[in-house]
Design an enzyme around this catalytic site. Structure first.
Site, mmCIF file in Angstrom:
data_model
loop_
_atom_site.group_PDB
_atom_site.id
_atom_site.type_symbol
_atom_site.label_atom_id
_atom_site.label_comp_id
_atom_site.label_asym_id
_atom_site.label_seq_id
_atom_site.Cartn_x
_atom_site.Cartn_y
_atom_site.Cartn_z
ATOM 1 N N ASN A 10 0.862 -1.187 0.000
ATOM 2 C CA ASN A 10 0.000 0.000 0.000
ATOM 3 C C ASN A 10 0.902 1.242 0.000
ATOM 4 O O ASN A 10 1.498 1.579 1.021
ATOM 5 C CB ASN A 10 -0.898 -0.028 1.256
ATOM 6 C CG ASN A 10 -1.779 1.198 1.363
ATOM 7 O OD1 ASN A 10 -1.832 2.024 0.438
ATOM 8 N ND2 ASN A 10 -2.468 1.327 2.478
ATOM 9 N N LYS A 12 0.025 4.234 -0.252
ATOM 10 C CA LYS A 12 -0.675 5.397 0.330
ATOM 11 C C LYS A 12 -0.471 6.610 -0.595
ATOM 12 O O LYS A 12 -0.389 6.440 -1.806
ATOM 13 C CB LYS A 12 -0.196 5.648 1.761
ATOM 14 C CG LYS A 12 -0.249 4.352 2.592
ATOM 15 C CD LYS A 12 -0.073 4.539 4.063
ATOM 16 C CE LYS A 12 -0.210 3.198 4.761
ATOM 17 N NZ LYS A 12 -0.109 3.284 6.206
ATOM 18 N N HIS A 94 -9.466 1.110 4.983
ATOM 19 C CA HIS A 94 -8.198 1.386 5.672
ATOM 20 C C HIS A 94 -8.452 2.365 6.818
ATOM 21 O O HIS A 94 -9.261 3.285 6.680
ATOM 22 C CB HIS A 94 -7.173 1.956 4.690
ATOM 23 C CG HIS A 94 -5.796 1.929 5.268
ATOM 24 N ND1 HIS A 94 -5.372 2.865 6.178
ATOM 25 C CD2 HIS A 94 -4.771 1.055 5.110
ATOM 26 C CE1 HIS A 94 -4.126 2.568 6.547
ATOM 27 N NE2 HIS A 94 -3.750 1.478 5.913
ATOM 28 N N GLU A 96 -6.837 4.792 7.847
ATOM 29 C CA GLU A 96 -6.610 6.208 7.515
ATOM 30 C C GLU A 96 -7.862 6.818 6.885
ATOM 31 O O GLU A 96 -8.151 7.995 7.082
ATOM 32 C CB GLU A 96 -5.375 6.338 6.604
ATOM 33 C CG GLU A 96 -4.096 6.129 7.414
ATOM 34 C CD GLU A 96 -2.952 5.484 6.669
ATOM 35 O OE1 GLU A 96 -2.962 5.445 5.430
ATOM 36 O OE2 GLU A 96 -2.031 4.994 7.358
ATOM 37 N N GLU A 164 -5.052 -4.620 10.720
ATOM 38 C CA GLU A 164 -4.033 -3.587 10.878
ATOM 39 C C GLU A 164 -4.307 -2.772 12.141
ATOM 40 O O GLU A 164 -5.109 -1.823 12.112
ATOM 41 C CB GLU A 164 -4.050 -2.637 9.670
ATOM 42 C CG GLU A 164 -3.833 -3.332 8.342
ATOM 43 C CD GLU A 164 -3.291 -2.369 7.291
ATOM 44 O OE1 GLU A 164 -2.244 -2.685 6.709
ATOM 45 O OE2 GLU A 164 -3.887 -1.300 7.077
ATOM 46 N N GLY A 170 2.757 2.624 10.698
ATOM 47 C CA GLY A 170 3.694 3.732 10.498
ATOM 48 C C GLY A 170 4.432 4.153 11.764
ATOM 49 O O GLY A 170 5.050 5.212 11.795
ATOM 50 N N SER A 210 3.767 -1.724 10.345
ATOM 51 C CA SER A 210 5.212 -1.755 10.573
ATOM 52 C C SER A 210 5.863 -3.091 10.190
ATOM 53 O O SER A 210 6.806 -3.545 10.837
ATOM 54 C CB SER A 210 5.544 -1.382 12.026
ATOM 55 O OG SER A 210 5.133 -0.041 12.287
#
Ligand code: 13P
Length: 248
Positions: A10, A12, A94, A96, A164, A170, A210
């Site tokens: 991904n 992003k 996701h 985010e 996730e 991240g 991560s």
């Protein structure tokens, strides 16, 4: 039946024409474990570029879709447009997008239904915040997110679930193998009860957060971890080592 190991990248909102071409070139040139299914998800603007350059047999995913076939929906893209462009997958749900763009469970479910009905496969993301984990709500949060989809989508053969944990994304703070395995096993148990025993057996459950070439080998040995959804490390040459981690 063994589940085929799956590694997604991904990107992003990262990359440009040059760096995405370089990443694709690096993947194309690498010797990849051919038992692994590989899918990369560049930003929308570069989907066609990635598809044009990526070698056959490897697939490209969008990072999002809209749940309507066409029309006055400024800024959105449809399932039909993806199919027309040779894009066979999409990431949905996701964290985010759930957190920053405020997508709720029902909207994610509706988009998942649109993708599956239209013939696009889905990497369906779920995961808890640190606060929710500390309140012992992880399994409840994750299964609630998945239940919204199960209410609308009965056929899970084209869905890959990506667990996730938000606190691991991240941050460099990867879930331990035990933490990940525990949630993956709970998701599989939930699939068995709420979707079907066949779906529980066949659905790939990826871990994301991560993941690097250093921790992927250990994580991949867990019985319910069937692959990864990789963020930051998918932009680096070491993405290839993550794809090949089973043989390492
Ligand atoms: P990182 O691998 O950068 O933590 O991101 C994980 C992720 O969000 C993949 O979708």
């Amino acid at each position: 039946m063994a589940r085929q190991f799956f590694v997604g990248g991904n990107f992003k909102m990262n990359g440009n024409i040059k760096t995405i071409k370089d990443i694709v070139k690096n993947i194309n040139a690498a010797k990849l474990d051919d038992s692994v299914e590989v899918v990369i998800a560049p930003p929308t603007l570069y989907l066609l570029l990635a598809r044009e350059h990526l070698r056959p047999g490897l697939e490209v995913a969008a990072q999002n879709i809209f749940d309507k076939p066409n029309g006055a929906f400024t800024g959105e893209i449809s399932v039909e447009q993806l199919k027309d462009s040779g894009i066979t997958w999409t990431i949905l749900g996701h964290s985010e997008r759930r957190v920053i763009l405020q997508e709720d469970d029902s909207f994610v479910a509706s988009k998942t239904k649109a993708a599956i009905d239209g013939g696009i496969s889905v990497i369906l993301c779920c995961g808890e915040s640190l606060e929710q984990r500390e309140a012992n709500k992880t399994i409840e949060v994750v299964t609630t997110q998945l239940k919204a989809v199960a209410d609308k989508v009965k056929d899970w053969t084209k869905i890959v679930v990506a667990y996730e944990p938000i606190w691991a994304i991240g941050t460099g703070k990867v879930a331990t193998t035990e933490q990940a395995q525990e949630v993956h096993a709970a998701i599989r148990e939930w699939l068995k009860k709420e979707v079907s025993p066949e779906a529980a057996e066949a659905t790939r459950i990826l871990y994301g957060g991560s993941v690097t070439e250093k921790n992927s080998g250990e994580l991949s040995k867990q019985p319910d971890i069937d692959g990864f959804l990789v963020g930051g490390a998918s932009l680096k040459p070491a993405f290839v080592d993550i794809i090949n981690c089973k043989g390492a």
